[in-house]
Structure formats: structure tokens, C-alpha cells
Design a protein around this motif. Structure first.
Motif, PDB file in Angstrom:
ATOM      1  N   LEU A  88      -3.911  -0.592  -4.849  1.00 51.69           N
ATOM      2  CA  LEU A  88      -4.355  -0.605  -3.772  1.00 51.69           C
ATOM      3  C   LEU A  88      -5.084  -2.007  -3.818  1.00 51.69           C
ATOM      4  O   LEU A  88      -5.669  -2.899  -2.524  1.00 51.69           O
ATOM      5  N   ASP A  89      -5.900  -2.279  -4.623  1.00 53.91           N
ATOM      6  CA  ASP A  89      -6.559  -3.644  -4.526  1.00 53.91           C
ATOM      7  C   ASP A  89      -5.699  -4.762  -4.685  1.00 53.91           C
ATOM      8  O   ASP A  89      -5.748  -6.242  -4.152  1.00 53.91           O
ATOM      9  N   GLN A  90      -4.956  -4.426  -5.972  1.00 53.76           N
ATOM     10  CA  GLN A  90      -3.692  -6.076  -6.730  1.00 53.76           C
ATOM     11  C   GLN A  90      -2.445  -6.038  -6.086  1.00 53.76           C
ATOM     12  O   GLN A  90      -1.997  -6.573  -5.900  1.00 53.76           O
ATOM     13  N   TRP A  91      -1.997  -5.223  -5.212  1.00 57.37           N
ATOM     14  CA  TRP A  91      -0.207  -4.747  -4.961  1.00 57.37           C
ATOM     15  C   TRP A  91      -0.407  -5.154  -3.269  1.00 57.37           C
ATOM     16  O   TRP A  91       0.294  -6.674  -3.525  1.00 57.37           O
ATOM     17  N   PRO A  92      -1.511  -5.687  -2.575  1.00 56.47           N
ATOM     18  CA  PRO A  92      -1.475  -6.011  -1.254  1.00 56.47           C
ATOM     19  C   PRO A  92      -1.694  -7.258  -1.843  1.00 56.47           C
ATOM     20  O   PRO A  92      -0.930  -8.705  -0.647  1.00 56.47           O
ATOM     21  N   ARG A  93      -2.525  -8.212  -2.434  1.00 62.64           N
ATOM     22  CA  ARG A  93      -2.253  -9.721  -2.716  1.00 62.64           C
ATOM     23  C   ARG A  93      -1.484 -10.001  -3.346  1.00 62.64           C
ATOM     24  O   ARG A  93      -0.866 -11.493  -2.998  1.00 62.64           O
ATOM     25  N   GLU A 149       0.427  -0.884  -0.131  1.00 59.95           N
ATOM     26  CA  GLU A 149       0.213   0.095  -0.148  1.00 59.95           C
ATOM     27  C   GLU A 149       0.646   1.499  -0.384  1.00 59.95           C
ATOM     28  O   GLU A 149       0.821   2.445  -0.690  1.00 59.95           O
ATOM     29  N   ARG A 150       2.050   1.446   0.768  1.00 65.05           N
ATOM     30  CA  ARG A 150       3.194   2.444   0.671  1.00 65.05           C
ATOM     31  C   ARG A 150       3.252   2.651  -0.483  1.00 65.05           C
ATOM     32  O   ARG A 150       3.350   3.876  -0.835  1.00 65.05           O
ATOM     33  N   VAL A 151       3.650   1.255  -1.196  1.00 67.70           N
ATOM     34  CA  VAL A 151       4.862   1.918  -2.575  1.00 67.70           C
ATOM     35  C   VAL A 151       3.221   2.257  -3.230  1.00 67.70           C
ATOM     36  O   VAL A 151       3.562   3.527  -4.023  1.00 67.70           O
ATOM     37  N   ALA A 152       1.689   1.965  -3.451  1.00 72.63           N
ATOM     38  CA  ALA A 152       1.174   2.326  -4.122  1.00 72.63           C
ATOM     39  C   ALA A 152       1.228   3.672  -4.037  1.00 72.63           C
ATOM     40  O   ALA A 152       1.085   4.214  -5.034  1.00 72.63           O
ATOM     41  N   ARG A 153       0.783   4.442  -2.680  1.00 73.81           N
ATOM     42  CA  ARG A 153       0.525   5.656  -1.861  1.00 73.81           C
ATOM     43  C   ARG A 153       1.691   6.540  -3.067  1.00 73.81           C
ATOM     44  O   ARG A 153       1.791   7.942  -3.548  1.00 73.81           O
ATOM     45  N   GLU A 154       3.134   6.215  -2.640  1.00 76.58           N
ATOM     46  CA  GLU A 154       4.792   6.896  -3.187  1.00 76.58           C
ATOM     47  C   GLU A 154       4.856   7.026  -4.543  1.00 76.58           C
ATOM     48  O   GLU A 154       4.502   8.230  -4.548  1.00 76.58           O
TER      49      GLU A 154
END
Lengths: 120, 412
Positions: free
Chosen positions: B48-53, B12-17
Motif C-alpha cells: 500500500l505504501d510502495q505500489w501507489p508511488r 491500491e485496488r490491485v494490492a487489495r485484490e
């Protein structure tokens, strides 16, 4: 602007609270009223008796009907109110968040309609 | 935290960054913040949906850009041909095409974006919410919850703030040297407001604003390492964050600084704060954040190493008073003075505040006054002040704590 904080809570659950604990909550409500007063926000407050003492009256097509109980059966019941003076809705919400009743029930924050009730 | 939860947090952090960097990049080129967010919103939601999984991709920027390009072209065309005109669409598309070609070379313009969010054209109390959405991609729902504003209302306010920025033709850039300190102050103020808002929540909700603020603080220090106040602000937030594990007892009761078990403090965070503060002090003149961080450092020395820091803390508050004679600083100065010169002296110091209308609804004032009156043996005054403090508290744990303190007055 004037706002009404309408306090809703589960009457049945409230009746189960031991007296000593209830005293603590009442004390918090008293402190809340004192804080409102000190800040010049207090107008009025009152608790309501339980809904089993309520009745509803309606006059339709010239016929009056009276029933026992509150207007609507809900999970939480309207049980009291604070009438406050606040700069705007944001400030009124802040006051609602400080009201101890928000932790055991729900508070509806509503502005009073300021131009209603004047003679036409 | 479980490994899965940690992995989710990292993704999530990577996505936000990445999202923040791309929004900043597009907005800097087009001066259209809402448009930049629109352009990336679906791709960001997918991330946010895909990366954490599935884990974050090797090149997050490229991933977001290619999804944005693939999915959004038609949607933008529909939206913008009505609202903004074909020219706007073409500009944004060109920017994305150019960026997608060289995702490695996308410059980090997040700091410029933060300066835009703290622009004078944006209302002061909207700067923090705007920053949280633009730079971190937090949804209006979570931002609203933190600031006690319903989601739809917060959404409308954010839209208005972005429109205002656009109308003001605000440049998305880092200000020139001469206006930098003042503008940086507004940025730090907005970041610190996010921190204190999150900090005031005993139990953080969906979005933990205190941690988000620290993240923003790190971004700022990383992008302008030569600004001592930025380091000071980050240090200040880290000192407070380090005490988080000790703020509640095992029973969930509130524990103020003096009653905290210092063994629970996060020592690595404190060490990081101390380093930042040293660097800030070495770099130049002291501003409010450096001084406030120095005060926290002195508290650490006092509680962890039994140092006699009170005189130093009083002196630091006196410096702070020369920078800003705000009631809050005066109150803290008085509370500190009480530790050395006693409660009566402190009460005399805050006497002028008693008739200050701003204090009537300010919980810390009444809590502090109650404590001082109790120490001075003025029981009735202490009772009155603590009652007001209880009535002004929104946190049930603090409310209980104050009730107990007031209860002890009778026993004294």
C-alpha cells in the motif's frame, strides 16, 4: 444503562452566531430532545451558563480556596448535557451522533457508574 | 480526480485484490483467518505504501508472497511459538512456500472467505466488518469510523469474531447446492449492509464503503455467475450508486429522489444495472434483491423516460411484502401507494406501524409520515412527525432539508 452525553463547544465562537441562525440550531436541539423522548431514551437535559459565571472551590488540608472561572481552561468548554437511557454503549454513541451539538462541538459519551452512590 | 490519484487508486485496488486472494487462500488451507492476515499484513502494508508511488508489479501475488516470506519468518516464529505452537507456524510457512512457487496457480477462494465471514458462528452485526477486513484489508480504524465504533473496540471485536470462527471449525468453502441459497443470502446481506452504511454517509470518509461493497458484489457475481440473487444485489447497488452525483445540490443541500436532477445520474452504471437485472430475471425465481432492483429500474424508467411506473412499483412492493412483511417494506409500499391513491390511503396502510416500538427511533418512518400528513393537510401531525425525523437525523444536510420542509407547512 444510563449514559451522560457531555456537550463541549467553543463558547466564544458560539457567541458570534447570528440570532436567526442560532434559532435554527436551538430548534434542532429541541427536535433531538423530542426524538429521545419518543424513543423512551430521554431522562434529563440542561444547558449550562457560560464559564465566565463559573467558579471553582476546593478544600485541601482544611483550607478552602475559591477561584473564578472553570476548573480547566480548554479550547472547548463544557456547556450542557443530556442524560439518556440506552441499551449499550453502541446505542449511546448512535444517539450522540444524532445530537446536533456534535456538528459544532464535541460530545463525550460516558456511562454512569451504576453501583455508586449507594449507602455503604 | 487527477491522473496521480487515479494511478494511486488503481495500485491500491490491485494490492487489495491480491491481498484478499492470498488471505483467502491461506485461510482456506489452515482455517486460521487471523494467522493468514498476520502472515501477510506487513507485506500488504509495504504494498500500500510502495505500489501507489512506483506502480503495481507485474505479478502482485508473487510480490506479496516473497516480501511476506522475507520479512516475516522471524516475526511469526516469535509470535506463534508462544501463542499457537510450532505446528501452526510450520503449516503457514509450508503454505506460503508452496504458493510462492506457483503464484499463477493460486485459486481464487475469496468467495469461500466471504462465506466464512457470514458464517452463523459470527454475530450478525460483525459479519460486514469482518468481511471488509478479511477480503479487502481495510484497517479496523476505517471500519470502526464507518460503524461509529472506536478503533480499539472495533479491533477487539474483529479479533473475537475470528477466534469464534476458529473455535467453530468453520470450513472456508462454498456451501453445497442445497444450503447455498440460504448461506448466500447471509453473504449478500453483509455486503449490502456495507453498501447502505457507506451510502448513509453523505460525505464518504477514508473508506468509501459503498464502493467497496460494489467491488465485493462484482467479485461474487464473477465467481458464482449462475446465482440470480447475486446479480440482483449488484444491480440494486449500482442503481443507487448511479444517483450519487445527484444526491446533493451544488450548494450541498440534500436532494431526495423526486427532486434530483436526473441529468446528473451515471448512465453507464444504470445500463450495467439494467443488464444485470435482465440476466437475473432470466435465470430463475426472484428474490428480494432482484425485486428491489426491479423497483429501482422502474424509478429510472419513470424519471428518465416519463414512463407511468407507479402501478408496477406498487405491484413489486406487494411481491416484496409476501417475502418479508418488515416495517421498512410496508413503509415503502405505503409511500408508493400514496402516489396513485393519495396520502390518506397510505396513512391508513401505515397506521399499524404507529404503535410499533421499532419505529420510535426509525428516522425514515417519521420523515415519510410527516410527508404524508403534510400532503393530507394534517398540519399539526405533519409538524410533529417532521420534528421527530429532524431529531433522529445524523446528517446535517438532511436535517436542514427536513427543517425547510417543516417550515413550509406554515406557509401552506
Amino acid at each position: 444503562m444510563r449514559y451522560m452525553l457531555m456537550l463541549y463547544a467553543d463558547e466564544a465562537a458560539g457567541a458570534q452566531i447570528p440570532p436567526e441562525e442560532m434559532k435554527g440550531y436551538m430548534d434542532q436541539m429541541y427536535a433531538y430532545g423530542a426524538a429521545l423522548t419518543k424513543a423512551g431514551a430521554f431522562i434529563q437535559t440542561h444547558p449550562l451558563a457560560r464559564t465566565d459565571q463559573a467558579c471553582t472551590v476546593r478544600v485541601q488540608d482544611g483550607r478552602m480556596t475559591v477561584q473564578d472561572g472553570p476548573y480547566a481552561e480548554t479550547r472547548e468548554q463544557f456547556g450542557g448535557y443530556f442524560l439518556i437511557e440506552a441499551r449499550d454503549m453502541d446505542a449511546a454513541r448512535q444517539w450522540a451522533a444524532r445530537c446536533p451539538a456534535a456538528t459544532w462541538g464535541t460530545i463525550e459519551v460516558r456511562p454512569l457508574s451504576e453501583n455508586a452512590g449507594k449507602p455503604g | 480526480m487527477t491522473d496521480a490519484a487515479t494511478a494511486r487508486g488503481v495500485a491500491e485496488r490491485v494490492a487489495r485484490e491480491s491481498y484478499g486472494r492470498l488471505v483467502a487462500f491461506l485461510a482456506a488451507r489452515t482455517r486460521d483467518l487471523a494467522g493468514a492476515e498476520d502472515a501477510l499484513s506487513e507485506a500488504f502494508a509495504a504494498a500500500l505504501d510502495q505500489w501507489p508511488r512506483e506502480g503495481a508489479p507485474a505479478n502482485p501475488d508473487a510480490w506479496l508472497l516473497s516480501v511476506a516470506r522475507r520479512r516475516q519468518t522471524d516475526a511469526w516464529r516469535r509470535r506463534w511459538t508462544q501463542a499457537e505452537g510450532e505446528a501452526q507456524l510450520t503449516t503457514m510457512m509450508d503454505e506460503i512456500e508452496a504458493a510462492a512457487g506457483t503464484p499463477d496457480a493460486i485459486p481464487d477462494r475469496r468467495l469461500a472467505l466471504m462465506f466464512a465471514c457470514a458464517h452463523p458462528a459470527v454475530e450478525r452485526d460483525m459479519r460486514t466488518p469482518l468481511m471488509l477486513q478479511a477480503v479487502l484489508g481495510l484497517p479496523a480504524r476505517d471500519i470502526g469510523a464507518a460503524f461509529l465504533v472506536p478503533p480499539a473496540t472495533m479491533g477487539q471485536r474483529l479479533v473475537r469474531a475470528k477466534a469464534r470462527l476458529k473455535t467453530a471449525q468453520a470450513a472456508f468453502r462454498i456451501p453445497e447446492t442445497e444450503e447455498l441459497p440460504e448461506r448466500l443470502d447471509a453473504v449478500l446481506e453483509a455486503v449490502y449492509a456495507a453498501f447502505t452504511t457507506g451510502w448513509a454517509d453523505g460525505e464518504p470518509g477514508e473508506a468509501d464503503l459503498a464502493r467497496e461493497a460494489i467491488w465485493l458484489g462484482r467479485v461474487i457475481v464473477g465467481l458464482i455467475p449462475d446465482q440470480p440473487e447475486a446479480r440482483g444485489a449488484l444491480a440494486l447497488m449500482l442503481y443507487a450508486e448511479a444517483r450519487r452525483p445527484a444526491r446533493r445540490t451544488a450548494d450541498g443541500d440534500y436532494a431526495p429522489l423526486e427532486e434530483q436532477d436526473a441529468a446528473l445520474w451515471d448512465l453507464p452504471l444504470i445500463a450495467e444495472a439494467e443488464t444485470l437485472l435482465r440476466q437475473a430475471n432470466a435465470a430463475g425465481p426472484s428474490g428480494r434483491y432482484q425485486i428491489e432492483a426491479a423497483i429501482q429500474s422502474a424509478h429510472v424508467a419513470r424519471r428518465l423516460h416519463d414512463a407511468d411506473s407507479w402501478p408496477a412499483i406498487i405491484a413489486l412492493y406487494e411481491v416484496l411484502l409476501t417475502l418479508s412483511a418488515s416495517p421498512v417494506v410496508r413503509l415503502n409500499h405505503a409511500m408508493t401507494t400514496a402516489r396513485v391513491e393519495g396520502a390518506e390511503v397510505a396513512l391508513a396502510l401505515i397506521q399499524p406501524l404507529d404503535t410499533d416500538p421499532r419505529m420510535a427511533g426509525y428516522q425514515p418512518y417519521w420523515a415519510a409520515r410527516g410527508q404524508l400528513c403534510a400532503e393530507a393537510g394534517r398540519r399539526a401531525k405533519a409538524h410533529e412527525a417532521l420534528t421527530l425525523a429532524i431529531g433522529l437525523t445524523a446528517d446535517p444536510a438532511v436535517r436542514r432539508y427536513l427543517q425547510q420542509r417543516r417550515g413550509r407547512l406554515k406557509a401552506d
